[in-house]
Design an enzyme around this catalytic site. Sequence first.
Site, PDB file in Angstrom:
ATOM      1  N   ASP A 142       0.930  -1.183  -0.039  1.00 45.06           N
ATOM      2  CA  ASP A 142      -0.152   0.039   0.132  1.00 45.06           C
ATOM      3  C   ASP A 142       0.737   1.158   0.038  1.00 45.06           C
ATOM      4  O   ASP A 142       1.978   1.101   0.429  1.00 45.06           O
ATOM      5  CB  ASP A 142      -0.977  -0.184   1.247  1.00 45.06           C
ATOM      6  CG  ASP A 142      -1.699   1.384   1.299  1.00 45.06           C
ATOM      7  OD1 ASP A 142      -2.472   1.811   0.540  1.00 45.06           O
ATOM      8  OD2 ASP A 142      -1.637   1.845   2.713  1.00 45.06           O
ATOM      9  N   ASP A 198      -0.032   5.159   0.682  1.00 45.09           N
ATOM     10  CA  ASP A 198      -0.427   6.303   1.887  1.00 45.09           C
ATOM     11  C   ASP A 198      -0.279   5.489   3.234  1.00 45.09           C
ATOM     12  O   ASP A 198      -0.868   4.476   3.590  1.00 45.09           O
ATOM     13  CB  ASP A 198      -1.721   6.732   1.636  1.00 45.09           C
ATOM     14  CG  ASP A 198      -1.720   7.685   0.522  1.00 45.09           C
ATOM     15  OD1 ASP A 198      -0.942   8.273   0.057  1.00 45.09           O
ATOM     16  OD2 ASP A 198      -2.672   7.569  -0.064  1.00 45.09           O
TER      17      ASP A 198
HETATM   18  C1  BG6 Z   1      -5.869   5.690   0.064  1.00 45.40           C
HETATM   19  C2  BG6 Z   1      -5.833   6.411   1.277  1.00 45.40           C
HETATM   20  O1  BG6 Z   1      -4.484   5.389  -0.347  1.00 45.40           O
HETATM   21  O2  BG6 Z   1      -6.319   6.653  -1.246  1.00 45.40           O
HETATM   22  C3  BG6 Z   1      -7.320   7.083   1.356  1.00 45.40           C
HETATM   23  O3  BG6 Z   1      -5.459   5.651   2.409  1.00 45.40           O
HETATM   24  C4  BG6 Z   1      -7.691   7.857   0.308  1.00 45.40           C
HETATM   25  O4  BG6 Z   1      -7.426   7.877   2.755  1.00 45.40           O
HETATM   26  C5  BG6 Z   1      -7.482   7.010  -1.171  1.00 45.40           C
HETATM   27  O5  BG6 Z   1      -9.068   8.361   0.460  1.00 45.40           O
HETATM   28  C6  BG6 Z   1      -8.044   7.735  -2.388  1.00 45.40           C
HETATM   29  O6  BG6 Z   1      -7.091   8.973  -2.461  1.00 45.40           O
HETATM   30  P1  BG6 Z   1      -7.035   9.988  -3.697  1.00 45.40           P
HETATM   31  O7  BG6 Z   1      -5.526  10.352  -3.758  1.00 45.40           O
HETATM   32  O8  BG6 Z   1      -7.536   9.129  -5.092  1.00 45.40           O
HETATM   33  O9  BG6 Z   1      -7.880  10.957  -3.414  1.00 45.40           O
HETATM   34 MG    MG Z   2      -2.583   3.112   3.707  1.00 45.85          MG
END
Ligand code: BG6
Ligand code: MG
Length: 212
Positions: A9, A11
């Site tokens: 993963d 984030d």
């Molecule tokens: C995930 C995060 O990696 O991505 C979430 O943990 C986030 O919090 C999701 O909502 C979507 O992210 P993005 O960048 O497409 O808005």
């Molecule tokens: Mg994550």
Amino acid sequence: MKYRAIIFDLDGVICHTDRYHYLAWKQLADKLGIYFDEQINHRLRGVSRMDSLNIILERYKGKPLSEDEKENLASYKNDIYKKYLLKMSPEDLSKEVSDTLCYLRNLGLEFAIGSSSKNARLILKQIGLGDYFDAISDGNNIRYSKPNPEVFLKAADYLGRRVSECLVVEDAKAGVDAAHNAGFDSAGIGEAADYPLTTYQLNKFSDLINVF
Ligand code: BG6
Ligand code: MG
């Protein structure tokens, strides 16, 4: 070796954009007069942008919003979020993560990203890992967000690996559920470190070395 590949993963595992998500959602919530705090923010971990917005809107007292209005709100948040991302640099990749990746790479393991984010490629580029991973499965190539396992199954497929050959590394319970739902072993870190569905519990990223 039990595993041939690792699906990370992004984030909360490779780097820490959680704070930026929080600040951007907070700005949107304040604009709409919706209560939002760090506790609610935890529920957004691993969840797609639109699903995150729907969680925030659970406390919305105004008139029902159309799909178009919701799209506009999600874009408003994403514009703020991207301003933070554009300030990121290779300095946002910790030495611990970088050294651990190097060590695991030298064991001959393949690496993929399995992230719900549509900004995954931008984040990787900002932290200097734009061309580093063998495969990237992200919010742009899935229909269903974690806890649906689609993002990880696609990552394994892009690598040409079976589920049993891959280990998923996750910080979100939704992500560990996603891995579990498809039969992947997982290593949990941060919020997910004590989650019972994980195969391995990591106190810190470099603990991953002990798994191999
Ligand atoms: C995930 C995060 O990696 O991505 C979430 O943990 C986030 O919090 C999701 O909502 C979507 O992210 P993005 O960048 O497409 O808005
Ligand atoms: Mg994550």
